[in-house]
Write a protein that holds these residues in place. Sequence first.
Motif, PDB file in Angstrom:
ATOM      1  N   GLY A 402       0.839  -1.191   0.000  1.00 23.25           N
ATOM      2  CA  GLY A 402       0.000   0.000   0.000  1.00 23.25           C
ATOM      3  C   GLY A 402       0.874   1.241   0.000  1.00 23.25           C
ATOM      4  O   GLY A 402       1.726   1.417  -0.874  1.00 23.25           O
ATOM      5  N   GLU A 403       0.697   2.098   0.969  1.00 16.02           N
ATOM      6  CA  GLU A 403       1.516   3.302   1.111  1.00 16.02           C
ATOM      7  C   GLU A 403       2.695   3.093   2.040  1.00 16.02           C
ATOM      8  O   GLU A 403       3.472   4.016   2.294  1.00 16.02           O
ATOM      9  N   ARG A 404       2.874   1.910   2.559  1.00 14.00           N
ATOM     10  CA  ARG A 404       3.935   1.643   3.533  1.00 14.00           C
ATOM     11  C   ARG A 404       5.200   1.180   2.825  1.00 14.00           C
ATOM     12  O   ARG A 404       5.148   0.671   1.698  1.00 14.00           O
ATOM     13  N   ARG A 405       6.316   1.321   3.491  1.00 12.32           N
ATOM     14  CA  ARG A 405       7.596   0.826   2.979  1.00 12.32           C
ATOM     15  C   ARG A 405       7.940  -0.531   3.582  1.00 12.32           C
ATOM     16  O   ARG A 405       8.724  -1.277   2.996  1.00 12.32           O
ATOM     17  N   THR A 406       7.415  -0.808   4.738  1.00 15.44           N
ATOM     18  CA  THR A 406       7.655  -2.103   5.378  1.00 15.44           C
ATOM     19  C   THR A 406       6.335  -2.654   5.894  1.00 15.44           C
ATOM     20  O   THR A 406       5.420  -1.896   6.242  1.00 15.44           O
ATOM     21  N   VAL A 407       6.249  -3.967   5.958  1.00 20.59           N
ATOM     22  CA  VAL A 407       5.050  -4.619   6.478  1.00 20.59           C
ATOM     23  C   VAL A 407       5.447  -6.002   6.977  1.00 20.59           C
ATOM     24  O   VAL A 407       6.335  -6.644   6.418  1.00 20.59           O
ATOM     25  N   ARG A 408       4.858  -6.404   8.047  1.00 22.44           N
ATOM     26  CA  ARG A 408       5.091  -7.758   8.543  1.00 22.44           C
ATOM     27  C   ARG A 408       4.175  -8.733   7.790  1.00 22.44           C
ATOM     28  O   ARG A 408       3.025  -8.412   7.480  1.00 22.44           O
ATOM     29  N   LEU A 409       4.718  -9.922   7.563  1.00 25.72           N
ATOM     30  CA  LEU A 409       3.920 -10.919   6.860  1.00 25.72           C
ATOM     31  C   LEU A 409       2.653 -11.247   7.647  1.00 25.72           C
ATOM     32  O   LEU A 409       1.579 -11.420   7.059  1.00 25.72           O
ATOM     33  N   SER A 410       2.757 -11.319   8.956  1.00 24.58           N
ATOM     34  CA  SER A 410       1.585 -11.650   9.772  1.00 24.58           C
ATOM     35  C   SER A 410       0.503 -10.583   9.663  1.00 24.58           C
ATOM     36  O   SER A 410      -0.679 -10.879   9.834  1.00 24.58           O
ATOM     37  N   GLN A 411       0.906  -9.314   9.373  1.00 25.55           N
ATOM     38  CA  GLN A 411      -0.090  -8.250   9.239  1.00 25.55           C
ATOM     39  C   GLN A 411      -0.953  -8.414   7.992  1.00 25.55           C
ATOM     40  O   GLN A 411      -2.097  -7.948   7.955  1.00 25.55           O
ATOM     41  N   LEU A 412      -0.393  -9.060   6.965  1.00 29.44           N
ATOM     42  CA  LEU A 412      -1.173  -9.257   5.741  1.00 29.44           C
ATOM     43  C   LEU A 412      -2.385 -10.142   6.003  1.00 29.44           C
ATOM     44  O   LEU A 412      -3.406 -10.022   5.324  1.00 29.44           O
ATOM     45  N   GLY A 413      -2.265 -11.033   6.978  1.00 25.40           N
ATOM     46  CA  GLY A 413      -3.380 -11.912   7.297  1.00 25.40           C
ATOM     47  C   GLY A 413      -4.323 -11.344   8.325  1.00 25.40           C
ATOM     48  O   GLY A 413      -5.281 -12.010   8.721  1.00 25.40           O
ATOM     49  N   SER A 414      -4.076 -10.107   8.772  1.00 28.67           N
ATOM     50  CA  SER A 414      -4.919  -9.495   9.789  1.00 28.67           C
ATOM     51  C   SER A 414      -5.938  -8.560   9.139  1.00 28.67           C
ATOM     52  O   SER A 414      -5.554  -7.616   8.437  1.00 28.67           O
ATOM     53  N   PRO A 415      -7.236  -8.781   9.322  1.00 31.49           N
ATOM     54  CA  PRO A 415      -8.239  -7.893   8.730  1.00 31.49           C
ATOM     55  C   PRO A 415      -8.105  -6.455   9.202  1.00 31.49           C
ATOM     56  O   PRO A 415      -8.403  -5.520   8.466  1.00 31.49           O
ATOM     57  N   ARG A 416      -7.622  -6.256  10.456  1.00 32.17           N
ATOM     58  CA  ARG A 416      -7.489  -4.881  10.956  1.00 32.17           C
ATOM     59  C   ARG A 416      -6.298  -4.172  10.347  1.00 32.17           C
ATOM     60  O   ARG A 416      -6.367  -2.995  10.034  1.00 32.17           O
ATOM     61  N   ALA A 417      -5.208  -4.898  10.135  1.00 34.77           N
ATOM     62  CA  ALA A 417      -4.007  -4.257   9.589  1.00 34.77           C
ATOM     63  C   ALA A 417      -4.080  -4.115   8.072  1.00 34.77           C
ATOM     64  O   ALA A 417      -3.546  -3.147   7.515  1.00 34.77           O
ATOM     65  N   SER A 418      -4.709  -5.068   7.386  1.00 30.92           N
ATOM     66  CA  SER A 418      -4.794  -5.027   5.921  1.00 30.92           C
ATOM     67  C   SER A 418      -6.203  -5.422   5.498  1.00 30.92           C
ATOM     68  O   SER A 418      -6.435  -6.503   4.961  1.00 30.92           O
ATOM     69  N   ALA A 419      -7.159  -4.538   5.760  1.00 33.75           N
ATOM     70  CA  ALA A 419      -8.557  -4.859   5.504  1.00 33.75           C
ATOM     71  C   ALA A 419      -8.849  -5.045   4.021  1.00 33.75           C
ATOM     72  O   ALA A 419      -9.706  -5.847   3.643  1.00 33.75           O
ATOM     73  N   ASP A 420      -8.146  -4.293   3.167  1.00 29.79           N
ATOM     74  CA  ASP A 420      -8.438  -4.364   1.738  1.00 29.79           C
ATOM     75  C   ASP A 420      -7.485  -5.298   0.994  1.00 29.79           C
ATOM     76  O   ASP A 420      -7.444  -5.296  -0.230  1.00 29.79           O
ATOM     77  N   PHE A 421      -6.695  -6.095   1.722  1.00 26.89           N
ATOM     78  CA  PHE A 421      -5.754  -7.002   1.064  1.00 26.89           C
ATOM     79  C   PHE A 421      -6.454  -7.998   0.133  1.00 26.89           C
ATOM     80  O   PHE A 421      -5.990  -8.220  -0.987  1.00 26.89           O
ATOM     81  N   PRO A 422      -7.591  -8.606   0.535  1.00 29.07           N
ATOM     82  CA  PRO A 422      -8.247  -9.540  -0.389  1.00 29.07           C
ATOM     83  C   PRO A 422      -8.655  -8.882  -1.705  1.00 29.07           C
ATOM     84  O   PRO A 422      -8.477  -9.473  -2.776  1.00 29.07           O
ATOM     85  N   ALA A 423      -9.198  -7.658  -1.644  1.00 31.52           N
ATOM     86  CA  ALA A 423      -9.621  -6.984  -2.874  1.00 31.52           C
ATOM     87  C   ALA A 423      -8.425  -6.652  -3.756  1.00 31.52           C
ATOM     88  O   ALA A 423      -8.498  -6.748  -4.992  1.00 31.52           O
ATOM     89  N   ARG A 424      -7.309  -6.293  -3.129  1.00 31.65           N
ATOM     90  CA  ARG A 424      -6.119  -5.965  -3.925  1.00 31.65           C
ATOM     91  C   ARG A 424      -5.545  -7.221  -4.590  1.00 31.65           C
ATOM     92  O   ARG A 424      -5.075  -7.153  -5.730  1.00 31.65           O
ATOM     93  N   ILE A 425      -5.584  -8.321  -3.890  1.00 31.03           N
ATOM     94  CA  ILE A 425      -5.120  -9.579  -4.489  1.00 31.03           C
ATOM     95  C   ILE A 425      -6.003  -9.956  -5.673  1.00 31.03           C
ATOM     96  O   ILE A 425      -5.530 -10.467  -6.698  1.00 31.03           O
TER      97      ILE A 425
END
Length: 619
Positions: A402-425
């Motif tokens: 997204g707009e971040r430079r770093t992200v933890r892998l575990s955050q990608l699976g968190s709806p609160r940290a990456s709520a729109d990850f499924p739509a982006r995938i």
Amino acid sequence: MWWVGSWRPAVVATTVLSVCSVLVTAPGVVWPEGEAHAATAAAPATTVPGGAPDRTGAVGLGSAADPLITNDVRLELDRAGVLHGEETITFSGGAPAEFTRALTETMLYDTDHDRKFEVTGVEATDLDGSPLAVEVEKTDGTLYARIPTAATAGVVLTYRVGGTVSEVTQGVQMEWRAVGAYSHTVESTDVTVTAPMPPEALSCLAGEPRSAMYCTASDMGPEAGVAHFLQADMEPDDRLDIVVNYPSGTAEGEPILTRRWSLASAFAVTPATAGVFGLLLVVLVGGLAVLIRVRGRDERALRREASEGDHAPVEEGERGQLRFAPPDDVHPGQIGTLIDERVDIADLTGAVLDLAVRGYIRLEELPHEHFTSVDWRLVRLDGPPGETLLASEWLLLDALFGERRTVRLSQLGSPRASADFPARIDRVREELYRDMVRLKWFARSPSQVRTRWSTVGMVLTAAGVVLTGVLAVFTGAAFSGLAVVIAGAAVTAGAQYMPAKTKLGSSVYAHTMGFRDFLLSPRAEQALPGRRVELYSRYLPYAVIFDDVDRWANILASAALADLTPEELTGDGLAWYTGPREWRIEDFADSITTFVVSLTGIITNTRRLRVLNQFQRSR
């Protein structure tokens, strides 16, 4: 007359017993020992519209409240098998306002069939021959004839009945429900049957519909030329069935049978239904096979084209340096989509790993204690200068960071940290499908082709279910409709085979298969020292697609131990993958395998989460 001396004493005796029983049970009669007894007779429920007569205040049969009704039924069977009926219904002591006569049109024949009787020409007159308006109503296999009888001494009812004759072993048999029901109690019903030949045997049943009691009397007359039946005191819900056997040639005809509906009869397998079923199945499923052959077949590429990809994917650069060059410049995500014509989780995982080894992502394995889960930090990098990314790769980077430079892998699976990850995938998946058409490997998007044919299959299946239901209700050929259901299911299942590669796509696919054969062979491990770490790192994402990641991770770790200096191996294993302080390059194979499994699980869970969210929003 013929019945004098046969049934008249029975009627008299019945009447005497009825009067005695009424007197005995009448209110106010004092019994011995002074005990008073009272009895009330419940009027039987009638099965004929119009109801039973009012019995309020009735003392006995034939009182002022109830007219005395008799019916003289004359039935004549002609040689064509048509039964002509004439009934003379007389009223003594006043006629009811309306009298209803039930003529049966449907009777139970056997476990699978009903017998139909064609009742026509229902007319009525009074005893003087003046016509009466008969109201006819057909309900549940019975024809009800309502006759206005007010101020009449009686009526004459005429009708014709077809379907009463059937062939039997010794001749022909006439079977008919002479009385289906009355609207009022009828004191006596006298039935006389005549035919071109004298009867040979007869039988009758009377009483309630399920009764097996014989009628009051029956015989073949003084000269055995006619069949006579008598039933006394018929209540409104009583019936009278008669059967008369005649010699062969007396009359023609056969029973009119209709199959009674049941699940077994609706889906009966007969030569006709089996033939239609087979024909439909061959035409529909055969047509599907032809469609898959014609529209779902890849355009053929030459077999020798596969050998063009079966070599080391390197080429000489402008300065004489060797660089990695996969066949047709196919990227890992594209290869997976090209091979099985769908964007799988492994395709996305291989694409992420490919971005890492090319310098756009650095994977940092984080320190972890015993019993704690492994996690990684993904760092977004600018990548090598002068290199461009595919649209799907830009979308994949956007999905991860997204707009971040770093992200933890575990955050990608968190709806609160990456709520729109499924739509982006999902956008990445759609772009990979568009790549297939943009590169002219497919004429149409494989996903859209599968969806279109799956829809056709489901519509055909639904149509088959409706057709089968209609055939089951109205015919006995529902088994034939199952062929359409099976064909619809076959089209739905065959939708996955409908996407077809173009000739160019088939050629690229052949090169890719040659490249896969090379990576799976020992020849791929024969790269020159000094170049192996870089080259084997580029192989690793493709190994994910080809399900050979464990082997290539170990090959890469061995090459790093042999080619890299101790300083290069201290703390960091590779330029694109680093481990915690205690981590060593020997751990690389386990680490990268765990990373691939973890990322695959996260993407899989996000797809499930997207489906769940869509379901909740639709409620």
